[in-house]
Write a protein that holds these residues in place. Sequence first.
Motif, PDB file in Angstrom:
ATOM      1  N   ILE A   4       1.178  11.968   0.661  1.00 52.95           N
ATOM      2  CA  ILE A   4       1.119  10.692   1.378  1.00 52.95           C
ATOM      3  C   ILE A   4       0.854  10.970   2.850  1.00 52.95           C
ATOM      4  N   CYS A   5      -0.052  10.213   3.413  1.00 55.36           N
ATOM      5  CA  CYS A   5      -0.390  10.378   4.823  1.00 55.36           C
ATOM      6  C   CYS A   5      -0.378   9.015   5.486  1.00 55.36           C
ATOM      7  N   ILE A   6       0.147   8.976   6.685  1.00 60.29           N
ATOM      8  CA  ILE A   6       0.248   7.714   7.420  1.00 60.29           C
ATOM      9  C   ILE A   6      -0.963   7.585   8.333  1.00 60.29           C
ATOM     10  N   ARG A  32      -9.881   0.326   7.243  1.00 56.90           N
ATOM     11  CA  ARG A  32     -10.032  -0.685   6.195  1.00 56.90           C
ATOM     12  C   ARG A  32      -9.714  -0.150   4.805  1.00 56.90           C
ATOM     13  N   TYR A  33      -9.978   1.122   4.581  1.00 55.85           N
ATOM     14  CA  TYR A  33      -9.750   1.661   3.244  1.00 55.85           C
ATOM     15  C   TYR A  33      -8.287   2.025   3.008  1.00 55.85           C
ATOM     16  N   ALA A  34      -7.475   2.008   4.062  1.00 54.67           N
ATOM     17  CA  ALA A  34      -6.034   2.221   3.905  1.00 54.67           C
ATOM     18  C   ALA A  34      -5.402   0.854   3.654  1.00 54.67           C
ATOM     19  N   ARG A  35      -5.306   0.465   2.402  1.00 52.22           N
ATOM     20  CA  ARG A  35      -4.883  -0.892   2.038  1.00 52.22           C
ATOM     21  C   ARG A  35      -3.372  -1.017   1.905  1.00 52.22           C
ATOM     22  N   VAL A  59      -6.089 -12.206   2.230  1.00 43.40           N
ATOM     23  CA  VAL A  59      -5.159 -12.303   1.104  1.00 43.40           C
ATOM     24  C   VAL A  59      -5.693 -11.473  -0.059  1.00 43.40           C
ATOM     25  N   GLY A  60      -4.870 -10.583  -0.566  1.00 47.36           N
ATOM     26  CA  GLY A  60      -5.277  -9.709  -1.662  1.00 47.36           C
ATOM     27  C   GLY A  60      -5.845  -8.381  -1.209  1.00 47.36           C
ATOM     28  N   HIS A  61      -6.169  -8.267   0.085  1.00 46.42           N
ATOM     29  CA  HIS A  61      -6.715  -6.985   0.562  1.00 46.42           C
ATOM     30  C   HIS A  61      -5.606  -5.942   0.716  1.00 46.42           C
ATOM     31  N   PHE A  62      -4.496  -6.356   1.315  1.00 41.51           N
ATOM     32  CA  PHE A  62      -3.418  -5.404   1.569  1.00 41.51           C
ATOM     33  C   PHE A  62      -2.490  -5.324   0.360  1.00 41.51           C
ATOM     34  N   LEU A  63      -1.994  -4.122   0.124  1.00 45.13           N
ATOM     35  CA  LEU A  63      -1.012  -3.870  -0.929  1.00 45.13           C
ATOM     36  C   LEU A  63       0.320  -3.603  -0.237  1.00 45.13           C
ATOM     37  N   TRP A  64       1.229  -4.580  -0.322  1.00 42.21           N
ATOM     38  CA  TRP A  64       2.476  -4.499   0.427  1.00 42.21           C
ATOM     39  C   TRP A  64       3.516  -3.693  -0.348  1.00 42.21           C
ATOM     40  N   ILE A  65       4.229  -2.839   0.379  1.00 47.02           N
ATOM     41  CA  ILE A  65       5.402  -2.150  -0.167  1.00 47.02           C
ATOM     42  C   ILE A  65       6.573  -2.487   0.748  1.00 47.02           C
ATOM     43  N   GLY A  66       7.552  -3.199   0.189  1.00 46.05           N
ATOM     44  CA  GLY A  66       8.680  -3.657   0.993  1.00 46.05           C
ATOM     45  C   GLY A  66       9.895  -2.765   0.820  1.00 46.05           C
ATOM     46  N   SER A  67      10.614  -2.580   1.900  1.00 44.32           N
ATOM     47  CA  SER A  67      11.841  -1.783   1.842  1.00 44.32           C
ATOM     48  C   SER A  67      12.952  -2.621   1.209  1.00 44.32           C
ATOM     49  N   VAL A 273      -7.110   1.940  -4.816  1.00 44.61           N
ATOM     50  CA  VAL A 273      -7.114   3.163  -4.018  1.00 44.61           C
ATOM     51  C   VAL A 273      -6.834   2.796  -2.567  1.00 44.61           C
ATOM     52  N   SER A 274      -5.933   3.534  -1.959  1.00 42.82           N
ATOM     53  CA  SER A 274      -5.619   3.313  -0.550  1.00 42.82           C
ATOM     54  C   SER A 274      -5.727   4.640   0.179  1.00 42.82           C
ATOM     55  N   VAL A 275      -6.791   4.785   0.924  1.00 45.29           N
ATOM     56  CA  VAL A 275      -7.017   6.000   1.707  1.00 45.29           C
ATOM     57  C   VAL A 275      -7.470   5.582   3.093  1.00 45.29           C
ATOM     58  N   CYS A 276      -7.188   6.416   4.057  1.00 42.29           N
ATOM     59  CA  CYS A 276      -7.642   6.098   5.408  1.00 42.29           C
ATOM     60  C   CYS A 276      -9.154   6.226   5.497  1.00 42.29           C
ATOM     61  N   SER A 277      -9.686   7.279   4.883  1.00 46.30           N
ATOM     62  CA  SER A 277     -11.133   7.506   4.893  1.00 46.30           C
ATOM     63  C   SER A 277     -11.564   7.911   3.499  1.00 46.30           C
ATOM     64  N   LEU A 278     -12.718   7.430   3.093  1.00 49.14           N
ATOM     65  CA  LEU A 278     -13.252   7.812   1.795  1.00 49.14           C
ATOM     66  C   LEU A 278     -13.674   9.276   1.825  1.00 49.14           C
ATOM     67  N   PRO A 279     -13.646   9.949   0.682  1.00 46.82           N
ATOM     68  CA  PRO A 279     -14.088  11.354   0.661  1.00 46.82           C
ATOM     69  C   PRO A 279     -15.528  11.476   1.139  1.00 46.82           C
TER      70      PRO A 279
END
Length: 671
Positions: A4-6, A32-35, A59-67, A273-279
């Motif tokens: 995992i990378c921030i 943008r690719y880090a969703r 709406v629908g672009h971001f994948l939320w993870i809540g604490s 897929v959630s990545v900061c940059s595509l390969p």
Amino acid sequence: AGGICIAQSLKIPHEHKPSDFDKIIRQLLDTRYARTVVLFASDEDIRGILNASKRADQVGHFLWIGSDSWGSKNSPIHQLEDAAVGAITILPKRATISGFDAYFMSRTLENNRRNVWFAEYWEENFNCKLMSSSKKDDSSRKCTGQERIGVDSKYEQEGKVQFVIDAVYAMAHALHNMQRDLCPDVSGICPEMELAGGKKLLKYIRSVSFNGSAGTSVTFNRNGDAPGRYDLFQYQRSNGTGSGYRAVGQWTETLQLNMEELRWPRGEQDVPVSVCSLPCRAGQRKKVVKGMPCCWHCEPCDGYQFQADEFSCKLCAYNMRPGANRTSCRPIPIIKLEWHSPWAVIPVFLAMLGIIATIFVMATFVRYNDTPIVRASGRELSYVLLTGIFLCYIITFLMIAKPDVGVCSFRRVFLGLGMCISYAALLTKTNRIYRIFEQGKKSVTAPRLISPTSQLAIAFSLISVQLLGVLVWFGVDPPNTVVDFDEQRTIDPELARGVLKCDITDLQIICSLGYSILLMVTCTVYAIKTRGVPENFNEAKPIGFTMYTTCIVWLAFIPIFFGTAQSAEKLYIQTSTLTVSMNLSASVALGLLYVPKVYVIIFHPELNVQKRKRSFKAVVTAATMSSRLSHKAADRPNGEAKTELCENLEPNSESRGSGRPATLMFITRMV
């Protein structure tokens, strides 16, 4: 850690406005690719983020993870359910402590003795006012004190009760163990325990191990964290069952996730897929963004570079070029001047015509070797000159043939030899004519070295200088082949070619031709000096025209040859220019000096007869008188002088009936 990378770490301002949340969404869209967005925020801040995503039409672009602050609560997503669809939240595993419910529901204003916040809780829970100092507004009703928790209000055990109980017990176990170690003979706190300090107490806290209120083990790792036990939920919307949180897995030392239960926004079937940059694609290197190790820009390896590893490009070797996907290098194709190339077809065609014509002329001269025209042209030097012309045509085939050591050796020998032989013969002829008439101006004695044998000796001595230079060249720099990868090293590597050629530089070519050019220039000078000699006596004027034309050809050759030194077509242009120039030089000499003679020999044999023989004295006298009469005629403004030359067949015979020696007479007629 854990793959995992921030990509970004953003803070929500303490005193925030809607524009602050809009700015956060814009910043998140920079990657943008880090969703996936992990939220450690309060209910109010969670609502602000979800609202901002709706305003940005994401709406629908971001994948939320809540604490666990989000958990399975509805308050953060009230009226924002569409923006929260697909959100995954966590909640610590908890058990309901039944004894706590009975205890807490029995609490009243009368029996509460130790909870200083209980009165404030009572007002909030029953929405009433206890005292004048209360923070509730005056419109609130008065509390009666007879209200009951769970009867007059809704009650649900707080989820963290278990952990509060376990925390108290952890502290108790730590103090107990600390007292036992530091005060073994004392009941209660001893001086050593009072002076122990917080660090030692923390050490004992991290060392405790007991079964907690829910029957689970309570321990701490070396970082002071208790074992993680979490339930995982996903907020889902379904047409059949409605919206709500659905348990999709848990964490107890390892992740257990039920993938079949997961539902993603926008109806995606596969895990997003959630990545900061595509390969990066093959042939591209990663340029990492400073401070963001999992974010990079993909930069193509350009020019003659290939992808050496994930982060760098390297230059291929000088004889290599990158492959199609730029992950490796491959050899640059090697080419040479092919026979079917237009650059070769034209010189070869001219050379073949010239060779045929030269052989025909030579055969004609051999066939009519003893005829007056062949003898008058100087048979010996004519054959030498024809040999040089033939070699000038032959060099075309050597220049186009595939280079090897043998071909390169012959190129060095014959490159300048053909021209050298040709111009050595012509120089010998023009020099002989010049010396004869210069000598005639001084005396009637013939100059030295004008016999055929002497002429051949002079010609071969001039040719030997060229051969000596070639021998020195062989000794200093033996012939060899090279592959020149710079000549056609184009910007596009796909067009790059290595050129197989002889190890002969442009300067060496010019030096090899330099001696022949010197002979040509010298011959031209003599041709100019003998231009006034009567054409009845020699070939001075045809030789002059030949040299003038040849000089023009080579003056055009030099700028073309050197002007294309930096061209990608250098091999073709220079080879074609050189061979065509040599073909033209040979053709000029062949056409002006021999075609008229062959024409007379074949088509007008009646002209190929013995003319009156001239002695050296007669020739010189004729040339001298002709020159003088020309000057006199030039002095007559209203008339022209025409000179007629009359000679006896035998210059030394007596005139018929007169008994006087025959004389060479000039009759000048005034018109």
